[in-house]
Design a protein around this motif. Sequence first.
Motif, PDB file in Angstrom:
ATOM      1  N   GLU A  14     -25.693  26.711  -0.555  1.00 31.91           N
ATOM      2  CA  GLU A  14     -24.996  27.909  -0.095  1.00 31.91           C
ATOM      3  C   GLU A  14     -23.565  27.576   0.319  1.00 31.91           C
ATOM      4  O   GLU A  14     -22.621  28.293  -0.025  1.00 31.91           O
ATOM      5  N   GLN A  17     -21.194  27.044  -2.612  1.00 33.15           N
ATOM      6  CA  GLN A  17     -20.799  28.293  -3.256  1.00 33.15           C
ATOM      7  C   GLN A  17     -19.766  29.053  -2.427  1.00 33.15           C
ATOM      8  O   GLN A  17     -18.808  29.611  -2.962  1.00 33.15           O
ATOM      9  N   ILE A  18     -19.972  29.057  -1.125  1.00 32.67           N
ATOM     10  CA  ILE A  18     -19.035  29.764  -0.247  1.00 32.67           C
ATOM     11  C   ILE A  18     -17.677  29.068  -0.247  1.00 32.67           C
ATOM     12  O   ILE A  18     -16.625  29.706  -0.362  1.00 32.67           O
ATOM     13  N   GLU A  19     -17.686  27.724  -0.145  1.00 30.58           N
ATOM     14  CA  GLU A  19     -16.428  26.977  -0.125  1.00 30.58           C
ATOM     15  C   GLU A  19     -15.671  27.091  -1.439  1.00 30.58           C
ATOM     16  O   GLU A  19     -14.443  27.046  -1.480  1.00 30.58           O
ATOM     17  N   GLY A  21     -15.423  29.698  -3.154  1.00 31.54           N
ATOM     18  CA  GLY A  21     -14.904  31.051  -3.278  1.00 31.54           C
ATOM     19  C   GLY A  21     -15.699  31.924  -4.215  1.00 31.54           C
ATOM     20  O   GLY A  21     -15.341  33.084  -4.457  1.00 31.54           O
ATOM     21  N   VAL A  23     -18.583  33.195  -3.738  1.00 31.99           N
ATOM     22  CA  VAL A  23     -19.294  34.233  -3.000  1.00 31.99           C
ATOM     23  C   VAL A  23     -19.028  34.022  -1.513  1.00 31.99           C
ATOM     24  O   VAL A  23     -18.710  32.902  -1.087  1.00 31.99           O
ATOM     25  N   SER A  24     -19.132  35.064  -0.742  1.00 30.53           N
ATOM     26  CA  SER A  24     -18.973  34.943   0.713  1.00 30.53           C
ATOM     27  C   SER A  24     -20.334  34.903   1.379  1.00 30.53           C
ATOM     28  O   SER A  24     -21.353  35.294   0.791  1.00 30.53           O
ATOM     29  N   GLY A  25     -20.352  34.428   2.615  1.00 32.17           N
ATOM     30  CA  GLY A  25     -21.596  34.426   3.367  1.00 32.17           C
ATOM     31  C   GLY A  25     -22.132  35.827   3.561  1.00 32.17           C
ATOM     32  O   GLY A  25     -23.351  36.060   3.493  1.00 32.17           O
ATOM     33  N   LEU A  26     -21.237  36.784   3.775  1.00 31.47           N
ATOM     34  CA  LEU A  26     -21.677  38.172   3.949  1.00 31.47           C
ATOM     35  C   LEU A  26     -22.324  38.707   2.674  1.00 31.47           C
ATOM     36  O   LEU A  26     -23.325  39.418   2.727  1.00 31.47           O
ATOM     37  N   GLU A  27     -21.761  38.349   1.523  1.00 30.01           N
ATOM     38  CA  GLU A  27     -22.340  38.817   0.262  1.00 30.01           C
ATOM     39  C   GLU A  27     -23.714  38.197   0.039  1.00 30.01           C
ATOM     40  O   GLU A  27     -24.642  38.874  -0.418  1.00 30.01           O
ATOM     41  N   ASP A  90     -21.452  35.929  10.453  1.00 22.84           N
ATOM     42  CA  ASP A  90     -22.043  36.885   9.515  1.00 22.84           C
ATOM     43  C   ASP A  90     -23.124  37.728  10.183  1.00 22.84           C
ATOM     44  O   ASP A  90     -23.257  38.928   9.895  1.00 22.84           O
TER      45      ASP A  90
END
Length: 500
Positions: A14, A17-19, A21, A23-27, A90
């Motif tokens: 996770e 993927q967030i780092e 860019g 996807v965001s943690g909120l998504e 989040d």
Amino acid sequence: MTEILSSAQMRAIEAAQIESGAVSGLELMERAGRGVVDSLRAHWPDSPLRAVILCGPGNNGGDGYVVARMLTELGWKVRLWAPIAPTTPDAVANAQRWAALGRTEAELDPACLSGSLVVDALFGTGLTRPVGAQFWKALEFAQQAKAPIVAIDILSGICADTGQIRSEGGYLSRGADLTITFQAAKLGHVLLPGGAMTGALRIVDIGLEEPLGDLCRGPSGAHVAHAVARPPVAQLAKQSGHKFDYGHALVLSGGVGRGGGARLAARAALRIGAGLVTLCCPPAALIENAARLDAVMLRRVADAGALVRALDDPRVTALCIGPGLGLGARESALVAAALHSKRPIVLDADALTLIAQDRGLRALVHEACVLTPHAGEFARLWPELGHTSLSKLDATLRAAEDIGGVVLLKGADTVIARPDGFPKIHAALRERAVPWLATAGAGDVLAGLITGLLARGIPPSEAASIGTWLHAEAACLFGPGLVADDLPDIVPDVLRRLGA
């Protein structure tokens, strides 16, 4: 998808993927919440449209706030209990979104649980210490009210890495009705006792397949566990050819009155397709075994020298030693001779005890060996691994590295590991639960299945995995009332259903 991840592996996927860019943690939290809502509606299509969401302070609680919002938007009557305010960014953001639609309750009214679905979003895989009684008691109240429990990621109070229960002052007597996790199963879903507390397991795709594949291919991939899967037909089917094209297995037997386990193993090896199987026994036991066997051949093996002579035949491709063998000097010498041959070998039962007692024998174990201990035998072989906080997976990995062979630690949560890692787990749980395998001789049949596969040229780790799957599948097919004698005879039905 067959990967079974630790909590750290999932967090790393996770975070990457967030780092990046992508996807965001909120998504990701939004995708997870949507997956939970879709899954619980599919599981209970006639639900009463009432839910109580139990939210913790971390991201598992954040998922719960998303679920509460989405169910409310679908017209459900939702109550949300959160005794601790959210602490992650989040989770805070989604708590604020929820606040525009509904109220957060700091005190739980047990009366509201009756007639509702209860969603456990308290701690999930982020559990770092034992769960306090106020939290697991909320789940107990739900069970007392006969409310179905949906766990997000994993039932709160179960360690996602070991399957062990981590709680203060007791715990639930029953598990979740449905557990919904993301992208891949977690170790706590398949290792006991957590595996037995998971209920029905649904895995929701939240779009992390590519980084998950990267993890399995990378340097750490050797220690990513995989579920033992249905074997490919090509490995089990036979083409035209001579019996010796499918190997010759030797099964070593004990003396008079001790041949039952070896006979079970020999018949299983033959049923799984070894071209020839010979049971090697002391001369005095020859008549007893001849009265019980037809297709399995017999050979007098009075001592280690006789075994060495039998192994002069290069067409002998695998051995099974241990079931009903005995624990004397003759038997120890037989194990040594078998190991010196460097043939693929299944070491079971008494052979494991002899190895645990003799450092010299232990040093002879090689990479073509498959050791099949139950928990007691494992503790005798590796006492230092039985008194730690290691998970069953980690203990098996360390044992395989130490001994230099494949270790198959038996149980409803069977773990298989090579000396270089690459663990597999076969969870005989939920729809594959086979409690009737808890019967004398069942382990001897498993040893024979693996031996037959080794004789056919299948590598040790694969033979162990395929044998484990076939063993459980045969028990599933037969059902209650199973005794070990039934297992070899049900193998042909399993093979036919596979299309082999």
